[in-house]
Design a protein around this motif. Structure first.
Motif, PDB file in Angstrom:
ATOM      1  N   VAL A  70      -6.961  11.638   3.417  1.00  0.00           N
ATOM      2  CA  VAL A  70      -7.554  12.466   4.470  1.00  0.00           C
ATOM      3  C   VAL A  70      -6.591  12.574   5.645  1.00  0.00           C
ATOM      4  CG1 VAL A  70      -9.329  12.454   6.260  1.00  0.00           C
ATOM      5  CG2 VAL A  70      -9.967  12.115   3.889  1.00  0.00           C
TER       6      VAL A  70
ATOM      7  N   LEU B  13     -15.618  -0.173   4.906  1.00  0.00           N
ATOM      8  CA  LEU B  13     -14.639   0.863   4.587  1.00  0.00           C
ATOM      9  C   LEU B  13     -15.305   2.227   4.457  1.00  0.00           C
ATOM     10  CD1 LEU B  13     -12.403  -1.087   2.076  1.00  0.00           C
ATOM     11  CD2 LEU B  13     -11.767  -0.291   4.344  1.00  0.00           C
TER      12      LEU B  13
ATOM     13  N   PHE C 120       0.816  -1.219   0.000  1.00  0.00           N
ATOM     14  CA  PHE C 120       0.000   0.000   0.000  1.00  0.00           C
ATOM     15  C   PHE C 120       0.852   1.272   0.000  1.00  0.00           C
ATOM     16  CE2 PHE C 120      -2.809   3.052   2.283  1.00  0.00           C
ATOM     17  CZ  PHE C 120      -3.762   3.168   1.280  1.00  0.00           C
TER      18      PHE C 120
ATOM     19  N   SER D 239     -11.112   3.324  -1.617  1.00  0.00           N
ATOM     20  CA  SER D 239     -11.540   3.716  -0.281  1.00  0.00           C
ATOM     21  C   SER D 239     -10.338   3.851   0.660  1.00  0.00           C
ATOM     22  CB  SER D 239     -12.530   2.680   0.250  1.00  0.00           C
ATOM     23  OG  SER D 239     -12.861   2.954   1.582  1.00  0.00           O
ATOM     24  N   LEU D 240      -9.417   2.888   0.590  1.00  0.00           N
ATOM     25  CA  LEU D 240      -8.231   2.942   1.445  1.00  0.00           C
ATOM     26  C   LEU D 240      -7.384   4.175   1.120  1.00  0.00           C
ATOM     27  CD1 LEU D 240      -7.144  -0.822   1.400  1.00  0.00           C
ATOM     28  CD2 LEU D 240      -8.332   0.387   3.215  1.00  0.00           C
TER      29      LEU D 240
ATOM     30  N   ARG E 207      -8.440   6.970  -0.163  1.00  0.00           N
ATOM     31  CA  ARG E 207      -9.142   8.173   0.309  1.00  0.00           C
ATOM     32  C   ARG E 207      -8.865   8.403   1.782  1.00  0.00           C
ATOM     33  NH1 ARG E 207     -13.314   7.059  -3.633  1.00  0.00           N
ATOM     34  NH2 ARG E 207     -14.211   5.488  -2.285  1.00  0.00           N
ATOM     35  N   MET E 208      -8.892   7.305   2.543  1.00  0.00           N
ATOM     36  CA  MET E 208      -8.654   7.448   3.985  1.00  0.00           C
ATOM     37  C   MET E 208      -7.214   7.883   4.248  1.00  0.00           C
ATOM     38  SD  MET E 208     -10.775   4.600   6.062  1.00  0.00           S
ATOM     39  CE  MET E 208     -11.265   3.303   4.970  1.00  0.00           C
ATOM     40  N   ARG E 209      -6.302   7.367   3.437  1.00  0.00           N
ATOM     41  CA  ARG E 209      -4.909   7.757   3.596  1.00  0.00           C
ATOM     42  C   ARG E 209      -4.728   9.247   3.277  1.00  0.00           C
ATOM     43  NH1 ARG E 209      -0.121   4.676   3.766  1.00  0.00           N
ATOM     44  NH2 ARG E 209       1.585   6.121   4.087  1.00  0.00           N
TER      45      ARG E 209
ATOM     46  N   GLU F 182     -14.393   5.514   6.322  1.00  0.00           N
ATOM     47  CA  GLU F 182     -13.997   6.645   5.490  1.00  0.00           C
ATOM     48  C   GLU F 182     -14.697   7.920   5.942  1.00  0.00           C
ATOM     49  OE1 GLU F 182     -14.556   7.411   0.964  1.00  0.00           O
ATOM     50  OE2 GLU F 182     -13.916   5.338   1.227  1.00  0.00           O
TER      51      GLU F 182
ATOM     52  N   GLU G  40     -12.507  -0.730  -5.962  1.00  0.00           N
ATOM     53  CA  GLU G  40     -13.355   0.050  -5.058  1.00  0.00           C
ATOM     54  C   GLU G  40     -12.744   0.072  -3.654  1.00  0.00           C
ATOM     55  OE1 GLU G  40     -17.392  -1.300  -5.118  1.00  0.00           O
ATOM     56  OE2 GLU G  40     -18.106   0.400  -3.918  1.00  0.00           O
ATOM     57  N   ILE G  41     -12.247  -1.080  -3.226  1.00  0.00           N
ATOM     58  CA  ILE G  41     -11.647  -1.165  -1.891  1.00  0.00           C
ATOM     59  C   ILE G  41     -10.380  -0.314  -1.815  1.00  0.00           C
ATOM     60  CG2 ILE G  41     -10.458  -2.742  -0.295  1.00  0.00           C
ATOM     61  CD1 ILE G  41     -12.452  -4.913  -1.225  1.00  0.00           C
TER      62      ILE G  41
ATOM     63  N   LYS H 259     -13.988  -4.845  -7.895  1.00  0.00           N
ATOM     64  CA  LYS H 259     -14.261  -4.762  -6.464  1.00  0.00           C
ATOM     65  C   LYS H 259     -13.003  -4.348  -5.689  1.00  0.00           C
ATOM     66  CE  LYS H 259     -15.753  -6.978  -2.482  1.00  0.00           C
ATOM     67  NZ  LYS H 259     -16.657  -7.754  -1.770  1.00  0.00           N
TER      68      LYS H 259
END
Lengths: 220, 62, 87
Positions: free
Chosen positions: A54, C73, A9, A47-48, A50-52, C77, A43-44, A40
């Motif tokens: 932020v 998630l 990652f 999301s990961l 995006r969180m990173r 998020e 998509e995961i 899929k």
């Protein structure tokens, strides 16, 4: 099918963090079977990321999408708009797909999310093994359907080396000796005579040694 | 996956519960709330808080 | 028993940095519940007038088999503090 494995990652993040509008783009055929690069997984991963983003205070618009195959033009129709509007694309395809996207969208940076690892089969839902090297000159007919080019660590063509012990390779006890498998299979088929046939020196020019390969259908 | 992002995996839990276990449900809710309260707000929540007006965050989190 | 868990997760293993908790913060929790077991149990808890914290928001699924990585998630998020799945 083509097997790939997602890059760490942190490595992925380091590649894409400079961009402000990224599309994570799945390839839903081969690399989806090994749960690494399908729509899929895209998509995961989106999301990961995006969180990173932020958490690192990076303002980044991360979209996700995907198509059935990133190595063929017709499949791109549904995703054309998405890709046209992206500043950069993180392709979840094998090396073929990544290059195809890069060629198709010449001014868009494309990054690989996967390391393409091998051509293999699905032994069980979670276990994938290498079976073919695409060497360009198949001898499976002589070796009882077991490929010595792929499955023998030394790529031997005329029987095992001295490292074969109790059916296992000297490299690892987990690894079957390909030539043991060949002999067992020929014996079961009553074709042990094939084992005695000497395979001539292989023409490696049909492998990668002859440069990148291609072929064209005649009269098409 | 969560740990990779610096989120404590303890923030996610799976329980097995049957339809007849009303009291167990209340118990789980109480326990889990206590656990999360002990952990404090999620790191994502902190990060979102920084980048947004509070009202927006509340709408997002709700 | 869960009290112990909470204590453990605060130990050195937690990957989270300790940050100052703002005043007035309340844990925001999502529960994914199967319609036929956990959701019915939650309903029963209501009927039995058992009190439990209001921090838990329930999302009803037809079956926990409907649960998807992406649901979890997405919750995280958006800054949710905890998620549990019951079924």
């Amino acid at each position: 099918m083509i097997v790939g494995q997602q890059k760490p990652f942190d490595e992925i993040w380091a590649m894409v963090r400079v961009h402000r509008r990224l599309t994570v783009f799945g390839c839903n055929t081969c690399v989806a079977v090994c749960h690494q690069g399908g729509n899929k997984e895209a998509e995961i991963l989106a999301s990961l990321l995006r969180m990173r983003a932020v958490q690192e205070g990076v303002e980044m618009d991360i979209a996700h999408g995907g198509i059935e195959r990133q190595c063929e033009h017709p499949f791109f129709e549904s995703a054309h708009e998405l890709l046209e509007g992206s500043e950069a694309v993180l392709s979840m395809a094998c090396g073929i797909g990544v290059q195809f996207v890069a060629e198709k969208y010449a001014s868009t940076p494309v990054y690989p999310a996967l390391n393409t690892t091998f051509l293999g089969d699905v032994k069980t839902d979670w276990h994938f093994t290498e079976k073919c090297q695409a060497c360009g000159d198949c001898i499976l007919g002589l070796t009882g359907g077991v490929c010595p080019v792929t499955r023998c660590c030394k790529r031997l063509f005329n029987g095992p080396c001295g490292g074969s012990s109790k059916g296992k390779c000297e490299l690892s006890k987990e690894l079957d000796c390909a030539w043991q498998l060949v002999v067992d299979r020929l014996e079961a088929l009553g074709k042990l005579d094939d084992y005695e046939k000497i395979t001539p020196i292989k023409d490696w020019s049909k492998d990668r040694a002859g440069g990148p390969r291609s072929f064209k259908l005649e009269g098409f | 996956m969560l740990a990779m992002l610096g989120i404590d995996p303890a923030r996610l839990e799976f329980y097995n519960l049957s339809a007849a276990q009303g009291p167990r449900w209340a118990e789980i809710c109480t326990e889990f709330t206590a656990r999360i309260t002990a952990l404090g707000p999620s790191p994502i929540w902190f990060a979102l808080q920084k980048g947004m007006k509070p009202t927006e965050t509340h709408r997002q989190a709700a | 028993m869960m009290g112990n868990d909470a204590a453990n997760s605060e130990g050195p293993k937690s990957p989270e940095k300790q940050q100052e908790v703002p005043a007035g913060w309340k844990a925001n929790i999502i529960a994914f519940a199967c319609h036929y077991c956990a959701f019915a149990a939650a309903d029963l808890a209501g009927v039995m007038r058992l009190s439990y914290p209001s921090n838990v928001k329930v999302v009803r699924l037809p079956c926990t088999g409907k649960l998807d990585h992406v649901y979890l998630l997405r919750a995280f998020e958006r800054g949710i503090d905890g998620v549990f799945v019951a079924g």
